[in-house]
Design a protein around this motif. Structure first.
Motif, short mmCIF file in Angstrom:
data_model
loop_
_atom_site.label_atom_id
_atom_site.label_comp_id
_atom_site.label_asym_id
_atom_site.label_seq_id
_atom_site.Cartn_x
_atom_site.Cartn_y
_atom_site.Cartn_z
N MET A 1 -6.78 9.57 -12.88
CA MET A 1 -6.33 8.57 -12.03
C MET A 1 -4.85 8.71 -12.05
O MET A 1 -4.41 8.59 -13.46
CB MET A 1 -6.92 7.12 -12.20
N GLU A 2 -3.84 8.60 -11.20
CA GLU A 2 -2.47 8.56 -11.54
C GLU A 2 -1.99 7.35 -11.62
O GLU A 2 -2.70 6.35 -11.37
CB GLU A 2 -1.95 8.94 -10.14
N PHE A 3 -0.84 7.20 -12.44
CA PHE A 3 -0.30 5.67 -12.59
C PHE A 3 -0.35 4.97 -11.61
O PHE A 3 -0.44 3.81 -11.65
CB PHE A 3 1.27 6.18 -13.21
N GLU A 4 0.28 5.01 -10.23
CA GLU A 4 0.44 4.25 -9.26
C GLU A 4 -1.04 3.82 -9.05
O GLU A 4 -1.09 2.50 -8.48
CB GLU A 4 1.17 4.77 -8.07
N GLU A 5 -1.97 4.60 -9.08
CA GLU A 5 -3.30 4.40 -8.61
C GLU A 5 -3.86 3.25 -9.57
O GLU A 5 -4.63 2.32 -9.02
CB GLU A 5 -4.33 5.43 -8.58
N TYR A 6 -3.87 3.38 -11.04
CA TYR A 6 -4.41 2.62 -11.91
C TYR A 6 -3.62 1.30 -11.87
O TYR A 6 -4.01 0.06 -12.00
CB TYR A 6 -4.89 3.02 -13.08
N PHE A 29 0.17 -11.26 -19.54
CA PHE A 29 -0.29 -10.07 -19.38
C PHE A 29 -0.46 -9.79 -18.02
O PHE A 29 -0.04 -8.77 -17.45
CB PHE A 29 -1.68 -9.90 -20.08
N ILE A 30 -0.97 -10.71 -17.18
CA ILE A 30 -0.80 -10.70 -15.66
C ILE A 30 0.39 -10.31 -15.18
O ILE A 30 0.69 -9.58 -14.28
CB ILE A 30 -1.54 -11.64 -14.99
N GLN A 31 1.54 -11.25 -15.50
CA GLN A 31 2.91 -10.86 -15.21
C GLN A 31 3.35 -9.42 -15.50
O GLN A 31 3.91 -8.79 -14.64
CB GLN A 31 3.82 -11.87 -15.98
N ARG A 32 2.93 -9.11 -16.48
CA ARG A 32 3.27 -7.58 -16.85
C ARG A 32 2.70 -6.38 -15.81
O ARG A 32 3.13 -5.57 -15.63
CB ARG A 32 3.06 -7.39 -18.52
N ILE A 33 1.20 -6.66 -15.76
CA ILE A 33 0.42 -5.90 -14.71
C ILE A 33 1.26 -6.18 -13.14
O ILE A 33 1.61 -4.85 -12.64
CB ILE A 33 -0.96 -6.33 -14.45
N ASP A 34 1.60 -7.15 -12.84
CA ASP A 34 2.21 -7.35 -11.50
C ASP A 34 4.10 -6.86 -11.60
O ASP A 34 4.45 -7.00 -10.45
CB ASP A 34 2.07 -8.73 -11.06
N SER A 35 4.37 -6.36 -12.79
CA SER A 35 5.70 -6.22 -12.85
C SER A 35 5.94 -4.96 -12.05
O SER A 35 5.21 -4.31 -11.73
CB SER A 35 6.26 -6.18 -14.15
N PRO A 36 7.18 -4.92 -11.30
CA PRO A 36 7.71 -3.89 -10.37
C PRO A 36 7.99 -2.47 -11.07
O PRO A 36 8.60 -1.83 -10.21
CB PRO A 36 8.85 -4.48 -9.65
N LEU A 37 7.99 -2.70 -12.26
CA LEU A 37 8.39 -1.34 -12.92
C LEU A 37 7.61 -0.14 -12.39
O LEU A 37 6.14 -0.15 -12.16
CB LEU A 37 7.92 -1.39 -14.34
N ASP A 38 8.34 0.78 -12.22
CA ASP A 38 7.82 2.05 -11.72
C ASP A 38 7.79 3.17 -12.72
O ASP A 38 7.30 4.32 -12.51
CB ASP A 38 8.15 2.37 -10.32
#
Length: 154
Positions: A1-6, A29-38
């Motif tokens: 699975m690619e980064f954007e997918e997971y 943890f959820i804030q980090r999951i939802d962060s806009p970092l690409d």
């Protein structure tokens, strides 16, 4: 699975979570999951740092195993809380507890238990009375309470 997918998969997985009810470490943890970092490395580093309080650059082999275990535990916690979040909760008047007991010898379906807040004193008295009946062996006490809980949930 690619980064954007997971990344998108995790964001979607926890999108229905009642974030305002989370503990501070879960919320972070959820804030980090939802962060806009690409950037994959920066995003993964932010997750790792939230769980272990260390950056990936500072990791040892033991830290990697610890990260795996803590990440898995956090995901399981958040999955359970997502299930609870799907229920309609009256936050002012009740606490909601998800209960799941796994055993090889009987089937116990996960339950959502609603606890009226106005019964707090009655519940505390019952808990105190039960504690007085328990013995000194922690394992036996846990087994007895779990067996009682199993009976009550079936």
């Amino acid at each position: 699975m690619e980064f954007e997918e997971y990344k998108n998969s995790l964001q979607s997985r926890f999108s229905k979570l009642k974030k305002h009810l989370l503990l501070s470490n879960q919320k972070t943890f959820i804030q980090r999951i939802d962060s806009p970092l690409d950037d994959k490395k920066a995003w993964l580093n932010s997750l790792a740092q939230t769980i272990t309080s260390r950056t990936l650059e500072m990791f040892t082999d033991e830290d990697e195993m610890l990260l795996y275990e803590k990440f898995r535990a956090m995901i399981l916690e958040l999955d359970s809380l997502t299930t609870i979040s799907k229920t309609d909760i009256d936050e002012k008047n009740e606490d909601v507890i998800g209960v799941k007991i796994d055993t090889f010898f009987s089937t116990i379906n996960p339950k959502i238990v609603r606890v009226p807040k106005n019964k707090g004193q009655e519940i505390e008295q019952l808990k105190t009375a039960m504690k007085k009946k328990l013995g000194n062996d922690r394992t036996s006490n846990i087994a007895a309470v779990l067996n009682l809980l199993k009976e009550l949930l079936q």
